[in-house]
Scaffold this active site. Structure first.
Site, PDB file in Angstrom:
ATOM      1  N   LYS A 147       0.839  -1.176   0.000  1.00 24.37           N
ATOM      2  CA  LYS A 147       0.000   0.000   0.000  1.00 24.37           C
ATOM      3  C   LYS A 147       0.883   1.239   0.000  1.00 24.37           C
ATOM      4  O   LYS A 147       2.037   1.120   0.408  1.00 24.37           O
ATOM      5  CB  LYS A 147      -0.957  -0.010   1.201  1.00 24.37           C
ATOM      6  CG  LYS A 147      -0.252   0.126   2.546  1.00 24.37           C
ATOM      7  CD  LYS A 147      -1.216   0.440   3.649  1.00 24.37           C
ATOM      8  CE  LYS A 147      -1.558   1.901   3.677  1.00 24.37           C
ATOM      9  NZ  LYS A 147      -1.056   2.617   4.852  1.00 24.37           N
ATOM     10  N   GLU A 215      -4.291   5.087  17.494  1.00 22.17           N
ATOM     11  CA  GLU A 215      -2.843   4.928  17.683  1.00 22.17           C
ATOM     12  C   GLU A 215      -2.368   5.963  18.680  1.00 22.17           C
ATOM     13  O   GLU A 215      -2.811   7.115  18.654  1.00 22.17           O
ATOM     14  CB  GLU A 215      -2.119   5.126  16.355  1.00 22.17           C
ATOM     15  CG  GLU A 215      -2.453   4.064  15.335  1.00 22.17           C
ATOM     16  CD  GLU A 215      -1.599   4.216  14.092  1.00 22.17           C
ATOM     17  OE1 GLU A 215      -0.592   3.524  13.998  1.00 22.17           O
ATOM     18  OE2 GLU A 215      -1.957   5.047  13.232  1.00 22.17           O
ATOM     19  N   ASP A 234      -4.772   7.051   4.623  1.00 22.20           N
ATOM     20  CA  ASP A 234      -3.785   6.213   5.312  1.00 22.20           C
ATOM     21  C   ASP A 234      -4.430   5.014   6.007  1.00 22.20           C
ATOM     22  O   ASP A 234      -3.843   3.936   6.028  1.00 22.20           O
ATOM     23  CB  ASP A 234      -3.036   7.071   6.343  1.00 22.20           C
ATOM     24  CG  ASP A 234      -1.835   6.349   6.924  1.00 22.20           C
ATOM     25  OD1 ASP A 234      -1.115   5.686   6.144  1.00 22.20           O
ATOM     26  OD2 ASP A 234      -1.603   6.433   8.140  1.00 22.20           O
ATOM     27  N   HIS A 239      -7.254  -0.397   5.751  1.00 25.25           N
ATOM     28  CA  HIS A 239      -7.413  -1.220   6.955  1.00 25.25           C
ATOM     29  C   HIS A 239      -8.854  -1.206   7.499  1.00 25.25           C
ATOM     30  O   HIS A 239      -9.426  -2.245   7.794  1.00 25.25           O
ATOM     31  CB  HIS A 239      -6.457  -0.752   8.054  1.00 25.25           C
ATOM     32  CG  HIS A 239      -5.035  -0.601   7.585  1.00 25.25           C
ATOM     33  ND1 HIS A 239      -4.467  -1.468   6.686  1.00 25.25           N
ATOM     34  CD2 HIS A 239      -4.068   0.299   7.880  1.00 25.25           C
ATOM     35  CE1 HIS A 239      -3.206  -1.102   6.465  1.00 25.25           C
ATOM     36  NE2 HIS A 239      -2.946  -0.033   7.163  1.00 25.25           N
ATOM     37  N   LYS A 329      -4.239   9.474  15.069  1.00 24.70           N
ATOM     38  CA  LYS A 329      -2.897   9.430  15.659  1.00 24.70           C
ATOM     39  C   LYS A 329      -2.960  10.208  16.973  1.00 24.70           C
ATOM     40  O   LYS A 329      -3.851  11.044  17.174  1.00 24.70           O
ATOM     41  CB  LYS A 329      -1.893  10.133  14.736  1.00 24.70           C
ATOM     42  CG  LYS A 329      -1.788   9.511  13.350  1.00 24.70           C
ATOM     43  CD  LYS A 329      -0.725   8.445  13.316  1.00 24.70           C
ATOM     44  CE  LYS A 329      -0.527   7.920  11.905  1.00 24.70           C
ATOM     45  NZ  LYS A 329       0.054   6.571  11.895  1.00 24.70           N
TER      46      LYS A 329
HETATM   47  C1  BG6 Z   1      -0.004   1.781   8.140  1.00 24.88           C
HETATM   48  C2  BG6 Z   1      -0.198   3.277   8.202  1.00 24.88           C
HETATM   49  O1  BG6 Z   1      -0.591   1.251   6.996  1.00 24.88           O
HETATM   50  O2  BG6 Z   1      -0.604   1.186   9.281  1.00 24.88           O
HETATM   51  C3  BG6 Z   1       0.400   3.823   9.474  1.00 24.88           C
HETATM   52  O3  BG6 Z   1       0.442   3.867   7.074  1.00 24.88           O
HETATM   53  C4  BG6 Z   1      -0.149   3.100  10.671  1.00 24.88           C
HETATM   54  O4  BG6 Z   1       0.155   5.220   9.590  1.00 24.88           O
HETATM   55  C5  BG6 Z   1      -0.043   1.599  10.490  1.00 24.88           C
HETATM   56  O5  BG6 Z   1       0.577   3.520  11.816  1.00 24.88           O
HETATM   57  C6  BG6 Z   1      -0.758   0.871  11.595  1.00 24.88           C
HETATM   58  O6  BG6 Z   1      -0.449  -0.485  11.537  1.00 24.88           O
HETATM   59  P1  BG6 Z   1      -0.543  -1.389  12.833  1.00 24.88           P
HETATM   60  O7  BG6 Z   1      -0.267  -2.764  12.334  1.00 24.88           O
HETATM   61  O8  BG6 Z   1       0.477  -0.879  13.802  1.00 24.88           O
HETATM   62  O9  BG6 Z   1      -1.921  -1.203  13.332  1.00 24.88           O
END
Ligand code: BG6
Length: 484
Positions: A147, A215, A234, A239, A329
């Site tokens: 991605k 996050e 993002d 996701h 974030k």
């Molecule tokens: C990524 C994003 O795809 O996923 C990031 O670009 C994000 O900004 C990350 O922090 C989160 O992944 P995970 O696995 O830590 O939830």
């Protein structure tokens, strides 16, 4: 047949942080094909030895305590490096010649892993095609694409066209690392390997669904990228939409790539088109207060680091049930969770004064970091008449299974090597998903957008987020998971 993984963009962060540690962990568990070779390609000049030494250091750092020198040495002996620029046809042809020599007469299953910046996907694929490296006479050829897959529907379609000019869809593996997470796969198991959830998994019993990916980290060193992306591009398009489709889809007849992806695509097709007039009321934008002080951030930046979106799925199962998606974030804690909020009982004979809150059943699927599932239900408080309180049945992966939860990339790399695309996004899926985000993004770039609300780092987003839910007579499930 032998296997070769070719990592294009090998000197980047993804390779050292995720891909090679994942391959190392698979090697330690003896899950890799015995005849696997790993070939790195990037512009930096490395000999095979220098490249192995660099990876030894980074893998030891990212694997931590479990790193074992002698296990690494065995893996390292099958790691190679080929210097080259993926945008130069002659370098790609040289890579092809190197791979042919390495693989010899017997050929090999080859996986080209594009761990480059997204601007290189299209030229990389084109040059691989021109060099005849997508042909499958000497073994299967697959391409793994990281991605972001495009920045909107039009660009994702153009990229799909460029990819399909060289590779058949069955050769293409688009990564969304959330699909490699054990707890994300467990959504399918929870729903389709049990009988007790299915009868209530619909509009008759579910009042709404919340999908949160919070996050604690800020944008850190990624501000230059983030300024051009924002939270919608993002986290939402990929996701969160993946979590939504897995939660909402019908049961596929078999756990096979096409059957699973067909069902996900049906959900995306059933999503109610976003009316631009509604975006100001059905979405929220936020930015953490110190974002504009981050390096590489415009001091007047309007980039959203927090977003919340209400979506509907127009089908029999979900008609009228809002799906709330939210991500940000610099939030209170790291938690990704899906909350299935059930309806109130039709009549409660105990009287409102006997309940501590008007809370009804909910199922909380904890994706990370406290991987597990909780079922919340009313219980009689002992020795207090018929007073009730919400309590929980609590399942936790770590308590139930001794094994460590593997990193998402382990599963995805293995599946790509074995040619199983069930956990990868199909072309139509990616385009449809952008099609849901695009109209919101478009309004967010005009004056009709919702206000950009500032929030303190360490909060659950801006305070209006709570008020917005309250106005809809709902409440976010703002609970930091308890880590055992
Ligand atoms: C990524 C994003 O795809 O996923 C990031 O670009 C994000 O900004 C990350 O922090 C989160 O992944 P995970 O696995 O830590 O939830």
């Amino acid at each position: 047949m032998a296997h070769t993984i070719v990592v294009v963009g090998a000197s980047g962060d993804l390779t050292s942080r995720k891909l090679v540690p994942a391959l190392y962990s698979l090697h330690r568990k003896d899950r890799l094909p015995s005849d696997l070779r790993i070939v790195g390609m990037s512009r930096s000049p490395f000999t095979h030895e220098a490249w192995r030494a660099k990876l030894a250091e980074s893998t030891a750092r990212f694997v931590g305590e479990g790193f074992d020198e002698s296990a690494w040495e065995r893996l390292a002996s099958s790691i190679y490096y080929q210097q080259g620029d993926i945008t130069r046809p002659e370098d790609v042809a040289a890579l092809g010649a190197f791979l042919d020599r390495l693989e010899g007469e017997g050929g090999a299953t080859r996986v080209y892993y594009l761990a480059t910046g997204p601007q290189f996907y299209e030229p990389a694929v084109r040059h691989l095609g021109a060099a005849g490296m997508a042909h499958q006479e000497n073994g299967p050829r697959r391409v793994v694409i990281e991605k972001p897959f495009g920045t909107d529907r039009a660009s994702s379609r153009r990229l799909n066209e460029a990819v399909h000019a060289v590779f058949a869809e069955s050769q293409v593996f688009r990564i969304d690392h959330y699909l490699g997470k054990e707890t994300v796969n467990n959504i399918l198991v929870l729903r389709f390997a049990n009988t007790i959830f299915e009868p209530v998994w619909n509009r008759n019993y579910v009042e709404h669904v919340q999908i949160t990916a919070a996050e604690e980290v800020t944008v850190e060193h990624r501000a230059a990228f983030y300024e051009t992306a924002d939270v919608l591009r993002d986290m939402f398009q990929n996701h969160l939409m993946q979590l939504l489709t897995l939660t909402a889809m019908e049961a596929p007849s078999r756990f096979e790539a096409e059957a699973v992806r067909d069902e996900k695509v049906k959900v995306l097709r059933a999503m109610r088109p976003t009316d631009p007039e509604e975006v100001a009321a059905s979405t929220l934008r936020g930015q953490y207060r110190s974002y504009r002080d981050e390096p590489n951030v415009d001091p007047a930046s309007r980039t959203a680091t927090f977003g919340a979106v209400r979506l509907y799925i127009d089908n029999w199962r979900w008609q009228g049930v809002p799906f709330y998606l939210r991500s940000g974030k610099a939030m209170s804690c790291r938690t990704t969770q899906i909350v299935i909020q059930f309806r109130q009982p039709p009549h409660v004979m105990f009287g409102p004064e006997l309940q501590t809150a008007r809370e009804s059943n909910r199922l909380v699927i904890q994706i990370q970091p406290a991987e597990g599932i909780q079922l919340h239900f009313q219980t009689k408080v002992p020795d207090q008449g018929m007073r009730t309180r919400l309590t929980a049945l609590d399942f936790n992966f770590q308590r139930a299974f001794a094994d460590e939860m593997p990193e998402a990339y382990q599963r995805l790399l293995l599946d790509a090597m074995h040619g199983d695309a069930s956990l990868f996004a199909r072309s139509d899926e990616v385009e449809l998903s952008w099609g849901i985000i695009d109209p919101i993004q478009t309004v967010w770039e005009t004056s009709r957008r919702p206000e950009l609300e500032l929030y303190e780092a360490g909060a659950w987003g801006p305070p209006v987020s709570t008020q917005w839910m309250r106005r809809q007579e709902r409440q976010w499930f703002d609970a930091c998971p308890i880590l055992h």
